[in-house]
Write an enzyme that holds these catalytic residues in place. Sequence first.
Site, PDB file in Angstrom:
ATOM      1  N   CYS A 131      86.727  58.578   4.168  1.00 60.65           N
ATOM      2  CA  CYS A 131      86.125  59.042   2.918  1.00 60.65           C
ATOM      3  C   CYS A 131      87.199  59.402   1.905  1.00 60.65           C
ATOM      4  CB  CYS A 131      85.220  60.236   3.215  1.00 60.65           C
ATOM      5  SG  CYS A 131      84.474  60.935   1.732  1.00 60.65           S
ATOM      6  N   CYS A 134      86.498  62.417  -0.278  1.00 59.81           N
ATOM      7  CA  CYS A 134      86.710  63.705   0.398  1.00 59.81           C
ATOM      8  C   CYS A 134      88.201  64.029   0.521  1.00 59.81           C
ATOM      9  CB  CYS A 134      86.139  63.685   1.816  1.00 59.81           C
ATOM     10  SG  CYS A 134      84.484  63.032   1.951  1.00 59.81           S
ATOM     11  N   ASP A 135      89.004  63.047   0.904  1.00 62.04           N
ATOM     12  CA  ASP A 135      90.348  63.367   1.398  1.00 62.04           C
ATOM     13  C   ASP A 135      91.534  62.902   0.556  1.00 62.04           C
ATOM     14  OD1 ASP A 135      89.146  64.628   3.517  1.00 62.04           O
ATOM     15  OD2 ASP A 135      89.176  62.862   4.805  1.00 62.04           O
TER      16      ASP A 135
HETATM   17  C1  LIG Z   1      85.239  63.237   8.863  1.00 57.88           C
HETATM   18  C2  LIG Z   1      84.361  63.392   7.633  1.00 57.88           C
HETATM   19  C3  LIG Z   1      84.764  64.217   6.624  1.00 57.88           C
HETATM   20  C4  LIG Z   1      83.944  64.387   5.495  1.00 57.88           C
HETATM   21  N1  LIG Z   1      84.375  65.238   4.515  1.00 57.88           N
HETATM   22  C5  LIG Z   1      83.563  65.486   3.467  1.00 57.88           C
HETATM   23  C6  LIG Z   1      83.968  66.410   2.458  1.00 57.88           C
HETATM   24  O1  LIG Z   1      85.043  67.031   2.530  1.00 57.88           O
HETATM   25  N2  LIG Z   1      83.113  66.594   1.405  1.00 57.88           N
HETATM   26  C7  LIG Z   1      81.926  65.921   1.278  1.00 57.88           C
HETATM   27  O2  LIG Z   1      81.186  66.163   0.302  1.00 57.88           O
HETATM   28  N3  LIG Z   1      81.543  65.020   2.204  1.00 57.88           N
HETATM   29  C8  LIG Z   1      82.320  64.793   3.300  1.00 57.88           C
HETATM   30  N4  LIG Z   1      81.936  63.875   4.235  1.00 57.88           N
HETATM   31  C9  LIG Z   1      80.665  63.144   4.029  1.00 57.88           C
HETATM   32  C10 LIG Z   1      79.474  64.041   4.389  1.00 57.88           C
HETATM   33  O3  LIG Z   1      79.725  64.707   5.612  1.00 57.88           O
HETATM   34  C11 LIG Z   1      78.178  63.232   4.477  1.00 57.88           C
HETATM   35  O4  LIG Z   1      77.970  62.560   3.252  1.00 57.88           O
HETATM   36  C12 LIG Z   1      76.980  64.147   4.765  1.00 57.88           C
HETATM   37  O5  LIG Z   1      77.156  64.856   5.979  1.00 57.88           O
HETATM   38  C13 LIG Z   1      75.666  63.363   4.824  1.00 57.88           C
HETATM   39  O6  LIG Z   1      74.647  64.270   5.114  1.00 57.88           O
HETATM   40  P1  LIG Z   1      73.239  63.828   5.750  1.00 57.88           P
HETATM   41  O7  LIG Z   1      72.510  65.085   6.017  1.00 57.88           O
HETATM   42  O8  LIG Z   1      72.609  62.802   4.888  1.00 57.88           O
HETATM   43  O9  LIG Z   1      73.595  63.080   7.130  1.00 57.88           O
HETATM   44  P2  LIG Z   1      74.487  63.513   8.369  1.00 57.88           P
HETATM   45  O10 LIG Z   1      75.437  64.584   8.012  1.00 57.88           O
HETATM   46  O11 LIG Z   1      75.017  62.257   8.936  1.00 57.88           O
HETATM   47  O12 LIG Z   1      73.429  64.147   9.393  1.00 57.88           O
HETATM   48  C14 LIG Z   1      72.487  63.370  10.067  1.00 57.88           C
HETATM   49  C15 LIG Z   1      71.904  64.183  11.209  1.00 57.88           C
HETATM   50  O13 LIG Z   1      70.805  63.463  11.782  1.00 57.88           O
HETATM   51  C16 LIG Z   1      70.851  63.608  13.182  1.00 57.88           C
HETATM   52  N5  LIG Z   1      70.098  62.516  13.802  1.00 57.88           N
HETATM   53  C17 LIG Z   1      70.286  61.169  13.657  1.00 57.88           C
HETATM   54  N6  LIG Z   1      69.367  60.503  14.397  1.00 57.88           N
HETATM   55  C18 LIG Z   1      68.589  61.435  15.000  1.00 57.88           C
HETATM   56  C19 LIG Z   1      67.479  61.388  15.889  1.00 57.88           C
HETATM   57  N7  LIG Z   1      66.966  60.229  16.333  1.00 57.88           N
HETATM   58  N8  LIG Z   1      66.939  62.545  16.318  1.00 57.88           N
HETATM   59  C20 LIG Z   1      67.424  63.731  15.905  1.00 57.88           C
HETATM   60  N9  LIG Z   1      68.481  63.842  15.059  1.00 57.88           N
HETATM   61  C21 LIG Z   1      69.046  62.706  14.622  1.00 57.88           C
HETATM   62  C22 LIG Z   1      72.347  63.611  13.505  1.00 57.88           C
HETATM   63  O14 LIG Z   1      72.592  64.178  14.776  1.00 57.88           O
HETATM   64  C23 LIG Z   1      72.884  64.462  12.357  1.00 57.88           C
HETATM   65  O15 LIG Z   1      72.829  65.822  12.678  1.00 57.88           O
HETATM   66  C24 LIG Z   1      82.720  63.687   5.380  1.00 57.88           C
HETATM   67  C25 LIG Z   1      82.322  62.840   6.417  1.00 57.88           C
HETATM   68  C26 LIG Z   1      83.118  62.688   7.527  1.00 57.88           C
HETATM   69  C27 LIG Z   1      82.673  61.782   8.653  1.00 57.88           C
END
Ligand SMILES: Cc1cc2nc3c(=O)[nH]c(=O)nc-3n(C[C@H](O)[C@H](O)[C@H](O)COP(=O)(O)OP(=O)(O)OC[C@H]3O[C@@H](n4cnc5c(N)ncnc54)[C@H](O)[C@@H]3O)c2cc1C
Length: 316
Positions: A131, A134-135
């Site tokens: 990302c 992010c970084d």
């Molecule tokens: C290493 C890393 C660093 C990052 N750093 C940043 C940062 O500094 N700043 C920033 O703004 N963004 C950052 N991001 C991006 C950010 O984390 C994501 O954009 C954000 O988390 C997306 O949120 P979400 O809730 O849509 O999905 P996710 O965070 O992906 O959450 C999805 C959830 O759904 C659950 N799930 C999936 N399928 C199922 C199922 N069948 N049953 C039950 N649960 C399920 C998963 O377990 C998870 O908990 C980073 C990402 C990564 C990987």
Amino acid sequence: MENYDLIIIGGGPSGLSAGLYAARRNLKVLILSETLGGQMALAPSVENYPGTEPMPGLKLAEKMKKQAEKFGCEFKLSKVVSLDLKNEVKKIKTPEKEYSAKTIIIATGSHYRKLEAEGEDKFIGKGVSYCATCDIPLFKGKKVAIIGGSDTAVRSAIYASEIASKIYLIHRRDQLRAEEASQEQLKKTSVKIIWNSVVEKIEGDKFVNKIIIKNVNMNEKTELAVDGVFIEVGEVPTTEIVKAAGVEVNEKNFIKVDDKFQTNISGVFAAGDVTGSFAQIVTAAAEGAEAATNAYLFLRGGFYGEKKPTDYGEKK
Ligand SMILES: Cc1cc2nc3c(=O)[nH]c(=O)nc-3n(C[C@H](O)[C@H](O)[C@H](O)COP(=O)(O)OP(=O)(O)OC[C@H]3O[C@@H](n4cnc5c(N)ncnc54)[C@H](O)[C@@H]3O)c2cc1C
């Protein structure tokens, strides 16, 4: 079977924010999630969530969960294994239990596609990132390699050119897939493009200090000194279960939503990375808030009916 007004699948920032907004509307709401915090929990330090000090993503997730629970949102760590969305009351199955709800928010997120290069896993968070938004700010004045040829990869390289001292864009083909406008912008920067090349190995000590790349035409290997490797080769949305239940996705497998974050199925909403939006915590949380508000309006009959959703205020 336990009944809810709203069940949220996914406990990342999108799901947790949806839980907070729904609970503050007095809805009976449950978050079912395999993990707490989703991808956010993998961030060693989140520096761009407004109003917070830099902190590990898991800590931010714990704070979000606590805030939602304070207003009555329930949270269970469990994997949703199947969904039945055919009727007005939807059924949700986990290995332990079956639940029902009148509305659902899918917030299952996505994961970044890996390069599968040697050393990639070892250096995640130690120079390897998926990302740039992010970084990249952590690499001020340093040498970085961006891997990929998509619009996201090119825009990351342009962004990096404003912060890092030396930027390589490494692409396995001889032309980019990025939009014309992004390619034009790229030409104005000092980014060095390395064509027809793949990263074979990422090396370092505590942090990344070099990569080994291979020219796929000449079969020649070169060493490149870099401090950071940004892998921008795509995102894979988590949509298998919802697709099986009839939720429509686009050609890249992201869930299709309308301007109310509703899917093709009435009462089923989707928010966050799974919709293919700007993959950031702040936007995922914002979409979760909007989806939850629309789920509330849907339940109260003020959504898509004769009454227009004019009341976005808190429940009186
Ligand atoms: C290493 C890393 C660093 C990052 N750093 C940043 C940062 O500094 N700043 C920033 O703004 N963004 C950052 N991001 C991006 C950010 O984390 C994501 O954009 C954000 O988390 C997306 O949120 P979400 O809730 O849509 O999905 P996710 O965070 O992906 O959450 C999805 C959830 O759904 C659950 N799930 C999936 N399928 C199922 C199922 N069948 N049953 C039950 N649960 C399920 C998963 O377990 C998870 O908990 C980073 C990402 C990564 C990987």
